[in-house]
Write an enzyme that holds these catalytic residues in place. Structure first.
Site, short mmCIF file in Angstrom:
data_model
loop_
_atom_site.label_atom_id
_atom_site.label_comp_id
_atom_site.label_asym_id
_atom_site.label_seq_id
_atom_site.Cartn_x
_atom_site.Cartn_y
_atom_site.Cartn_z
N ILE A 6 1.59 -3.24 -6.49
CA ILE A 6 1.50 -1.95 -5.83
C ILE A 6 0.04 -1.53 -5.74
CG2 ILE A 6 1.99 0.53 -6.04
CD1 ILE A 6 4.45 -1.05 -5.28
N LYS A 7 -0.38 -1.15 -4.51
CA LYS A 7 -1.70 -0.56 -4.32
C LYS A 7 -1.53 0.94 -4.12
CE LYS A 7 -5.68 -0.27 -1.24
NZ LYS A 7 -6.23 -0.52 0.11
N GLN A 8 -2.26 1.72 -4.90
CA GLN A 8 -2.12 3.17 -4.82
C GLN A 8 -3.48 3.83 -5.01
OE1 GLN A 8 -1.05 6.05 -3.72
NE2 GLN A 8 1.03 5.55 -4.43
N TRP A 33 0.88 -1.16 0.00
CA TRP A 33 0.00 0.00 0.00
C TRP A 33 0.92 1.22 0.00
CZ3 TRP A 33 -1.85 -4.61 0.93
CH2 TRP A 33 -3.21 -4.87 1.11
#
Length: 352
Positions: free
Chosen positions: A238-240, A201
């Site tokens: 990837i968490k964005q 995150w």
């Protein structure tokens, strides 16, 4: 959900989003989701065979199996935002079994939640859906409130309860970000040793990133660099947050930038802003999943479909939705998740 329904939900933004052709940089430079994504990208990396197996489990489970896209149900808000505030609308989720059931029946690629939630039902469900254990959290019992991610358990414990992956948050830009980078990089190293995938995150958090009523914590340039640090510590996914502005570096007047970042690498179109995030994930070698955000009521579905279209056409790998699904009646939550997945299944929606 038919393509016509997607167009209807997009409303007057349909043409703007569905027919946009990005001119920022050649889309041929991107590594885009595909049925052979794990073979195409990760076989050549330093990830061991067990990591490849668990990544394949993520990419080959649920309604998006075999597409290269992923749909993850994240429910860690019981710690991040307090359980009462998160589950008041739907108290059934105080029981962690219902969290896992929603992910399974909603056709998700994985369920992402806490050590406690997954540990309580591990023997019943670890072999039925990939577990993603969130290993650190911000807690809200400290007064006055502070924002600091701290470890809630060990990577070895995540492995013991049958996890396919671990997830962590870093508040880039915060006073504690240096410690968090060190802790999470060590945790990800251990996770890869044990054969688990890693999801980061990549949130930015600093009150000074807000100026003239605009929150640059979601600026494309700032979040893009957060993503790039995330893949540097070997996050596989990837968490964005979805970018909704640009020029954070130049407006806040910090870090370093190049005018080409704003004139050629991105435009003010949301797909181009999101594509800049993808570019910072090694041109898509690490999949970008954008977060859904808080539930605001009737407009949630249209907004989430819009975000899914932006992410997909930018070159991203999916959405990760929590509150917008679990703060609804159970069956409605399933339908909500399926509707977002349908965007990624729609062949009419291509790379911009």
């Amino acid at each position: 959900m038919a393509f016509e329904k997607i167009q209807e939900l997009l409303g007057d933004k349909a043409d703007y989003l569905l027919n946009h052709q990005s001119k920022t940089f050649d889309k041929g430079l991107l590594h885009t989701p595909s049925p052979d994504f794990v073979d195409k990208i990760f076989v050549q990396t330093n990830r061991n065979p067990q990591v490849l197996r668990n990544l394949s489990a993520l990419y080959n489970h649920g309604r998006l199996a075999g597409t290269g896209y992923i749909s993850i149900l994240p429910i860690d808000q019981d710690i991040e935002h307090t359980a009462g505030a998160s589950f008041a609308k739907n108290p059934m989720y105080f029981d962690p079994e219902n969290i896992v059931r929603l992910a399974i029946e909603g056709g998700c690629s994985a369920v992402a939640t806490t050590f406690g939630n997954l540990g309580m039902v591990a023997r019943k469900y670890a072999h039925k859906i990939p577990f993603l254990v969130k290993i650190n959290h911000n807690e809200l019992l400290t007064y006055p409130t502070k924002y600091n991610q701290i470890m809630f358990g060990s990577v070895d414990d995540a492995w013991n309860l049958g996890a396919a992956a671990v997830g962590a948050t870093i508040y880039f830009g915060s006073e504690e970000s240096g410690r968090q980078i060190i802790e999470v990089s060590k945790a990800f190293e251990r996770a890869h040793e044990l054969g688990m995938a890693t999801v980061l995150w990549c949130y930015t958090r600093n009150n000074d990133f807000k100026k003239d009523g605009i929150n640059y914590e979601t600026a494309a340039d700032i979040t893009g660099q957060a993503n790039h640090i995330g893949v540097t510590i070997q996050a596989d996914i990837i968490k964005q947050k979805m970018p909704d502005v640009n020029g954070g570096f130049t407006t806040i007047n910090f870090s370093k930038s190049d005018p080409l970042m704003y004139s050629q690498m991105a435009s003010d179109h949301p797909i181009d802003l999101c594509r800049y995030q993808v570019a910072n994930c090694y041109m898509g070698r690490a999949g970008l999943i954008n977060s859904g955000g808080e539930s605001k009521g009737e407009g949630d579905l249209a907004n989430s479909v819009m975000n899914a279209v932006i992410n997909k056409r930018a070159g991203g790998s999916g959405l990760i939705l929590g509150r917008r699904a679990f703060q609804r009646p159970f069956e409605d939550g399933i339908k909500f998740l399926n509707s977002i997945q349908d965007v990624y299944l729609a062949k009419e929606i291509d790379l911009a």
